[in-house]
Scaffold this motif. Structure first.
Motif, PDB file in Angstrom:
ATOM      1  N   GLY A 174       0.780  -1.231   0.000  1.00 48.83           N
ATOM      2  CA  GLY A 174       0.000   0.000   0.000  1.00 48.83           C
ATOM      3  C   GLY A 174       0.806   1.272   0.000  1.00 48.83           C
ATOM      4  O   GLY A 174       0.255   2.365   0.203  1.00 48.83           O
ATOM      5  N   ILE A 175       2.116   1.201  -0.269  1.00 47.62           N
ATOM      6  CA  ILE A 175       2.969   2.381  -0.165  1.00 47.62           C
ATOM      7  C   ILE A 175       2.722   3.351  -1.307  1.00 47.62           C
ATOM      8  O   ILE A 175       2.471   2.957  -2.445  1.00 47.62           O
ATOM      9  CB  ILE A 175       4.463   1.973  -0.129  1.00 47.62           C
ATOM     10  CG1 ILE A 175       5.326   3.118   0.422  1.00 47.62           C
ATOM     11  CG2 ILE A 175       4.943   1.542  -1.492  1.00 47.62           C
ATOM     12  CD1 ILE A 175       5.079   3.430   1.853  1.00 47.62           C
ATOM     13  N   LEU A 176       2.802   4.647  -0.991  1.00 43.19           N
ATOM     14  CA  LEU A 176       2.772   5.717  -1.979  1.00 43.19           C
ATOM     15  C   LEU A 176       3.796   6.768  -1.559  1.00 43.19           C
ATOM     16  O   LEU A 176       3.974   7.027  -0.369  1.00 43.19           O
ATOM     17  CB  LEU A 176       1.396   6.377  -2.081  1.00 43.19           C
ATOM     18  CG  LEU A 176       0.197   5.507  -2.460  1.00 43.19           C
ATOM     19  CD1 LEU A 176      -0.543   5.072  -1.208  1.00 43.19           C
ATOM     20  CD2 LEU A 176      -0.741   6.294  -3.369  1.00 43.19           C
ATOM     21  N   ALA A 177       4.443   7.364  -2.530  1.00 50.32           N
ATOM     22  CA  ALA A 177       5.393   8.444  -2.250  1.00 50.32           C
ATOM     23  C   ALA A 177       5.160   9.564  -3.244  1.00 50.32           C
ATOM     24  O   ALA A 177       4.949   9.318  -4.439  1.00 50.32           O
ATOM     25  CB  ALA A 177       6.830   7.945  -2.332  1.00 50.32           C
ATOM     26  N   ARG A 178       5.199  10.805  -2.746  1.00 53.04           N
ATOM     27  CA  ARG A 178       5.008  11.970  -3.598  1.00 53.04           C
ATOM     28  C   ARG A 178       6.182  12.920  -3.409  1.00 53.04           C
ATOM     29  O   ARG A 178       6.690  13.088  -2.295  1.00 53.04           O
ATOM     30  CB  ARG A 178       3.702  12.695  -3.255  1.00 53.04           C
ATOM     31  CG  ARG A 178       3.401  13.900  -4.147  1.00 53.04           C
ATOM     32  CD  ARG A 178       2.155  14.629  -3.679  1.00 53.04           C
ATOM     33  NE  ARG A 178       1.800  15.710  -4.585  1.00 53.04           N
ATOM     34  CZ  ARG A 178       0.833  16.598  -4.357  1.00 53.04           C
ATOM     35  NH1 ARG A 178       0.094  16.500  -3.243  1.00 53.04           N
ATOM     36  NH2 ARG A 178       0.568  17.553  -5.234  1.00 53.04           N
ATOM     37  N   SER A 179       6.619  13.528  -4.518  1.00 52.43           N
ATOM     38  CA  SER A 179       7.712  14.494  -4.443  1.00 52.43           C
ATOM     39  C   SER A 179       7.362  15.730  -5.256  1.00 52.43           C
ATOM     40  O   SER A 179       6.853  15.623  -6.378  1.00 52.43           O
ATOM     41  CB  SER A 179       9.014  13.890  -4.973  1.00 52.43           C
ATOM     42  OG  SER A 179      10.049  14.853  -4.953  1.00 52.43           O
TER      43      SER A 179
END
Length: 390
Positions: A339-344
């Motif tokens: 379920g991981i999400l990363a935003r930059s």
């Protein structure tokens, strides 16, 4: 005959995501055992398709398209509120979809299948499958083996020993490659295609496992095999592709492999990452043109425009990244296992992290509006507000 067991693809990447592939391959395997050819069986539209395994979701104008297991290709004309299934001639797992315009699109999947629609996804037809691709590879291998053998046969008796030895080794390696190609041809379609893109000239590129790479310049009527032009002797899998803002074709896959073509696939330059894992997604920052590559176990790298050396990004994560998108504000979002999400918002110098409450893996992501994104993966779709990123 050589049967290869190494298997890694966009669906296989989801295996590392905590089991996305399990559902798709368990069914695939059981049907194959029963001698059922999923390339010959039309997909059956299902009301449960939006809750099945979905491996790609893309925006095409005002519409959304998604592809996944059992040959399902779904379309939404109301920003993901409702979905309708296209008429698809195969039941094989589909891994990627891309459109040239709102009417003409392509999808690829297992067993090397390539599909096309000319009516905005209502109806799809099969263009080629792995049998055609295997024939391409076999013909190329045969031509090379014949050419080297002819050179060896015509080598003068007084030729330097080192020249004869070099040619003998090359001819022997070519025969080994030919044996592999003949074995693949006899096995039949089996190697998945994992990604498809259409560039600004309407040329279609498809890539997949074991170094498969093809191009069509006539909307899928004919195809040219490009895998032999990529200096990929180990046949590393090509997991993902990206079209840059200036029209370059980027391809990435196993062992940190990254290749770039600026001449429509005629030649390829290496942009290798110092990383022995797989890359599953590529992104390009719209303003700075920094390229970001993400893959296994939280590994991520960035290549500033004009740079030669990839910079490793310390994400602090161990989850595998499998899909990515650039939002309308220029920020980047990647999704993956557990379920991981990363935003930059700064070309992946720093990231904000979120996690799906259900912790299910996501394979692909697309923007819905200024406040929400849509995830596709195990058990279908999931909408997530951007406010979840911390």
């Amino acid at each position: 005959m050589f049967l290869r067991n190494r298997f890694s693809n966009r669906a296989a990447s989801t295996l590392a995501l905590g089991g996305i592939l399990c559902a798709g391959l368990m069914t695939y395997g059981s049907l194959s055992t029963a001698k059922i050819d999923l390339l010959q069986i039309p997909a059956i539209p299902s009301v449960n398709a939006t809750r099945a395994l979905l491996l790609d979701v893309e925006r095409v104008g005002n519409n959304l398209f998604s592809a996944g297991e059992f040959g399902q290709i779904l379309k939404s004309e109301d920003n993901g509120q409702t979905w309708s299934a296209g008429k698809v001639p195969v039941s094989i797992t589909l891994t990627s979809v891309a459109f040239d315009n709102e009417a003409v699109g392509y999808a690829v999947g297992h067993d090397g299948v390539v599909l096309k629609t000319e009516d905005g996804g209502a109806n799809w037809k099969k263009l080629i499958d792995g049998s055609t691709i295997n024939q391409f590879v076999l013909d190329i291998a045969q031509e090379k083996a014949d050419r080297l053998q002819e050179q060896l046969d015509n080598l003068p008796e007084n030729a330097a020993p080192e020249d004869r030895e070099r040619l003998e080794i090359a001819a022997e390696e070519a025969m080994f490659t030919l044996d592999l190609a003949q074995g693949d041809y006899e096995v039949g379609p089996s190697k998945p295609l994992l990604d498809v893109i259409v560039n600004g000239n309407g040329n279609v590129f498809v890539a997949g496992a074991y170094g498969q790479l093809l191009r069509s310049t006539d909307q899928g009527a004919s195809w040219t095999y490009l895998g032999d032009r990529t200096n990929n002797p180990t046949n590393y899998h090509f997991n993902t592709m990206m079209l840059s803002k200036t029209g370059e074709i980027w391809v990435a896959g196993e062992q940190g492999t990254v290749l770039v073509s600026s001449d429509e696939g005629e030649s390829w330059a290496a942009r290798k990452i110092d990383y022995d894992g797989s890359v599953f997604a590529l992104l390009e920052a719209p303003d700075t043109r920094t390229v970001v590559a993400v893959g296994l176990r939280g590994n991520a790298f960035r290549l500033p425009f004009g740079g030669e050396q990839w910079e490793e990004i310390n994400t602090g994560l161990r989850e595998t990244f499998s899909g990515a998108t650039v939002l309308s504000d220029g920020s980047m979002v990647v999704v993956g296992s557990r379920g991981i999400l990363a935003r930059s918002t700064d070309d992946f110098r720093t990231i904000q992290v979120a996690r799906r409450a259900d912790k299910l893996p996501s394979a692909s992501v697309v923007q819905l509006n200024d406040q929400e994104i849509l995830l596709a993966g195990m058990r279908g779709f999931k909408t997530l507000p951007l406010s979840e990123f911390k």
